[in-house]
Motif scaffolding. Structure first.
Motif, PDB file in Angstrom:
ATOM      1  N   SER A   1       0.867  -1.179  -0.008  1.00 45.20           N
ATOM      2  CA  SER A   1       0.107  -0.013   0.083  1.00 45.20           C
ATOM      3  C   SER A   1       0.918   1.169   0.026  1.00 45.20           C
ATOM      4  N   ARG A   2       1.958   1.301   0.846  1.00 42.42           N
ATOM      5  CA  ARG A   2       2.872   2.452   0.585  1.00 42.42           C
ATOM      6  C   ARG A   2       3.540   2.341  -0.395  1.00 42.42           C
ATOM      7  N   LEU A   3       3.999   1.314  -1.311  1.00 45.92           N
ATOM      8  CA  LEU A   3       4.388   1.330  -2.587  1.00 45.92           C
ATOM      9  C   LEU A   3       3.447   2.160  -3.672  1.00 45.92           C
ATOM     10  N   TRP A   4       2.170   1.924  -3.651  1.00 43.36           N
ATOM     11  CA  TRP A   4       1.231   2.240  -4.184  1.00 43.36           C
ATOM     12  C   TRP A   4       1.202   3.970  -4.075  1.00 43.36           C
ATOM     13  N   ASP A   5       1.071   4.261  -2.954  1.00 42.60           N
ATOM     14  CA  ASP A   5       1.158   5.679  -2.448  1.00 42.60           C
ATOM     15  C   ASP A   5       2.357   6.698  -3.012  1.00 42.60           C
ATOM     16  N   ILE A   6       3.362   5.751  -3.085  1.00 39.36           N
ATOM     17  CA  ILE A   6       4.756   6.273  -3.576  1.00 39.36           C
ATOM     18  C   ILE A   6       4.884   6.560  -5.162  1.00 39.36           C
ATOM     19  N   ALA A   7       4.174   5.381  -5.794  1.00 38.90           N
ATOM     20  CA  ALA A   7       4.094   5.431  -7.212  1.00 38.90           C
ATOM     21  C   ALA A   7       2.919   6.537  -7.481  1.00 38.90           C
ATOM     22  N   GLU A   8       2.185   6.896  -6.764  1.00 37.97           N
ATOM     23  CA  GLU A   8       1.173   7.959  -7.187  1.00 37.97           C
ATOM     24  C   GLU A   8       1.813   9.228  -6.894  1.00 37.97           C
ATOM     25  N   ALA A   9       2.547   9.360  -6.058  1.00 39.55           N
ATOM     26  CA  ALA A   9       3.417  10.534  -5.695  1.00 39.55           C
ATOM     27  C   ALA A   9       4.300  10.840  -6.848  1.00 39.55           C
ATOM     28  N   LEU A  10       4.978   9.858  -7.298  1.00 42.22           N
ATOM     29  CA  LEU A  10       5.942  10.005  -8.334  1.00 42.22           C
ATOM     30  C   LEU A  10       5.511   9.982  -9.725  1.00 42.22           C
ATOM     31  N   ASP A  11       4.341   9.690  -9.794  1.00 41.07           N
ATOM     32  CA  ASP A  11       3.667   9.777 -11.200  1.00 41.07           C
ATOM     33  C   ASP A  11       4.289   8.568 -11.845  1.00 41.07           C
ATOM     34  N   VAL A  12       4.381   7.453 -11.395  1.00 41.09           N
ATOM     35  CA  VAL A  12       4.874   6.167 -12.089  1.00 41.09           C
ATOM     36  C   VAL A  12       3.945   4.923 -11.949  1.00 41.09           C
ATOM     37  N   SER A  13       3.913   3.790 -12.537  1.00 41.47           N
ATOM     38  CA  SER A  13       3.162   2.774 -12.049  1.00 41.47           C
ATOM     39  C   SER A  13       3.862   1.796 -10.990  1.00 41.47           C
ATOM     40  N   VAL A  14       3.279   1.170 -10.280  1.00 39.38           N
ATOM     41  CA  VAL A  14       4.330   0.216  -9.252  1.00 39.38           C
ATOM     42  C   VAL A  14       5.169  -0.525  -9.832  1.00 39.38           C
ATOM     43  N   GLY A  15       4.961  -0.981 -11.135  1.00 42.33           N
ATOM     44  CA  GLY A  15       5.950  -1.839 -11.881  1.00 42.33           C
ATOM     45  C   GLY A  15       7.213  -1.314 -12.109  1.00 42.33           C
ATOM     46  N   PHE A  16       7.277   0.128 -12.269  1.00 37.85           N
ATOM     47  CA  PHE A  16       8.270   0.957 -12.403  1.00 37.85           C
ATOM     48  C   PHE A  16       9.464   0.589 -11.449  1.00 37.85           C
ATOM     49  N   PHE A  17       9.114   0.172 -10.145  1.00 37.23           N
ATOM     50  CA  PHE A  17      10.188  -0.111  -8.987  1.00 37.23           C
ATOM     51  C   PHE A  17      10.629  -1.212  -9.253  1.00 37.23           C
ATOM     52  N   PHE A  18      10.222  -2.154 -10.195  1.00 38.18           N
ATOM     53  CA  PHE A  18      10.753  -3.556 -10.187  1.00 38.18           C
ATOM     54  C   PHE A  18      11.423  -3.778 -11.721  1.00 38.18           C
ATOM     55  N   GLU A  19      11.427  -2.527 -12.416  1.00 42.41           N
ATOM     56  CA  GLU A  19      12.007  -2.597 -13.865  1.00 42.41           C
ATOM     57  C   GLU A  19      13.480  -2.782 -13.492  1.00 42.41           C
ATOM     58  N   GLY A  20      14.200  -3.841 -14.103  1.00 46.08           N
ATOM     59  CA  GLY A  20      15.775  -3.987 -14.129  1.00 46.08           C
ATOM     60  C   GLY A  20      16.176  -5.163 -13.273  1.00 46.08           C
ATOM     61  N   MET A  21      15.150  -5.514 -12.446  1.00 43.79           N
ATOM     62  CA  MET A  21      15.437  -6.397 -11.452  1.00 43.79           C
ATOM     63  C   MET A  21      16.125  -7.724 -12.052  1.00 43.79           C
ATOM     64  N   GLU A  22      15.529  -8.305 -13.114  1.00 43.18           N
ATOM     65  CA  GLU A  22      16.168  -9.460 -13.989  1.00 43.18           C
ATOM     66  C   GLU A  22      17.490  -9.071 -14.308  1.00 43.18           C
ATOM     67  N   GLU A  23      17.856  -7.757 -14.834  1.00 46.62           N
ATOM     68  CA  GLU A  23      19.031  -7.658 -15.537  1.00 46.62           C
ATOM     69  C   GLU A  23      20.020  -7.575 -14.360  1.00 46.62           C
ATOM     70  N   GLU A  24      19.785  -7.023 -13.075  1.00 49.16           N
ATOM     71  CA  GLU A  24      20.710  -6.830 -12.244  1.00 49.16           C
ATOM     72  C   GLU A  24      21.062  -7.933 -11.661  1.00 49.16           C
ATOM     73  N   ALA A  25      20.020  -9.053 -11.428  1.00 51.24           N
ATOM     74  CA  ALA A  25      20.402 -10.305 -10.874  1.00 51.24           C
ATOM     75  C   ALA A  25      21.271 -10.879 -11.738  1.00 51.24           C
ATOM     76  N   ALA A  26      21.124 -10.780 -12.932  1.00 56.35           N
ATOM     77  CA  ALA A  26      21.962 -11.559 -13.887  1.00 56.35           C
ATOM     78  C   ALA A  26      23.564 -10.902 -13.885  1.00 56.35           C
ATOM     79  N   ASP A  27      23.449  -9.425 -13.652  1.00 58.80           N
ATOM     80  CA  ASP A  27      24.830  -8.808 -13.782  1.00 58.80           C
ATOM     81  C   ASP A  27      25.455  -8.920 -12.234  1.00 58.80           C
ATOM     82  N   ARG A  28      24.701  -9.229 -11.465  1.00 60.22           N
ATOM     83  CA  ARG A  28      25.446  -9.275  -9.887  1.00 60.22           C
ATOM     84  C   ARG A  28      26.718 -10.199 -10.026  1.00 60.22           C
ATOM     85  N   PRO A  29      27.693  -9.784  -9.429  1.00 59.99           N
ATOM     86  CA  PRO A  29      28.931 -10.552  -9.453  1.00 59.99           C
ATOM     87  C   PRO A  29      28.789 -11.725  -8.445  1.00 59.99           C
TER      88      PRO A  29
END
Length: 124
Positions: A51-79
């Protein structure tokens, strides 16, 4: 111990906030919490509830999914070694300030600046 997903989400919150030129205090006021809590979210020290992530997304004018973008790439690039340093431009305030300034330049001048930067980097 910080969970990698919480750290990633926190970085994305900070990145979006900086991109908008918003302070932690301003975001906290929009969400209805104290700025110290925003600090904890951005560092991954505290996990953001749905619920807090939803509020933050609205305040920052992005979708909730924005906060998870790049997770797969970051995990693959993690040393393999978790103590290895990784350059993270999203956490570099100077880099984000440069990007914000870059996009404030009119498009035709911006393209010329980009070309100049490319030539200089190739010459280095």
């Amino acid at each position: 111990m910080k969970h990698p997903v919480d750290v990633h989400v926190g970085k994305r919150v900070r990145h979006r906030r900086w991109t908008l030129g918003m302070t932690q205090q301003q975001l906290a006021e929009k969400v209805g919490i104290k700025f110290q809590q925003i600090q904890k979210y951005e560092t991954g020290m505290n996990r953001v509830s749905a619920s807090r992530l939803w509020d933050i997304a609205e305040a920052l004018d992005v979708s909730v999914g924005f906060f998870f973008e790049g997770m797969e790439e970051e995990a693959a690039d993690r040393p393999a070694d978790p103590t290895s340093p990784m350059v993270d431009l999203l956490s570099d305030k100077e880099a984000l300030e440069l990007v914000r300034s870059y996009y404030a330049i009119p498009e035709n001048q911006r393209r010329r600046l980009f070309e100049l930067a490319r030539v200089l980097s190739e010459a280095a």
